[in-house]
Design a protein around this motif. Structure first.
Motif: not given
Length: 78
Positions: A21-22, A24-35
């Motif tokens: 997803r992006k 609010e500034h249009g920078q790309v973010m990724y989903l990471f798994a934590l354990e």
């Protein structure tokens, strides 16, 4: 949580759309798994971060300052 690594996957490929997803500034973010482990059980959580290194920094910040704010009852869309 089992995270599967597809080492043979072409590195030019990006994660599936629901894991990107992006902000609010249009920078790309990724989903990471934590354990984490608690007693005899292993638990998991997810966070959004800009990179693997950013995810590691966020986990470090959580170790230092994470608190419970309250129980969730509902969510109201923006």
């Amino acid at each position: 949580m089992n995270v599967i690594s597809f080492n043979k996957r072409d590195i030019r490929e990006r994660p599936d759309a629901q894991f990107v997803r992006k902000d609010e500034h249009g920078q790309v973010m990724y989903l990471f798994a934590l354990e984490y482990e608690m007693g005899p059980s292993t638990w998991s959580a997810k966070i959004w971060a800009y990179s693997f290194e950013d995810a590691e920094m966020r986990v470090k910040a959580m170790r230092e300052s994470l608190v419970v704010c309250g129980q969730m009852h509902a969510s109201i869309g923006a």
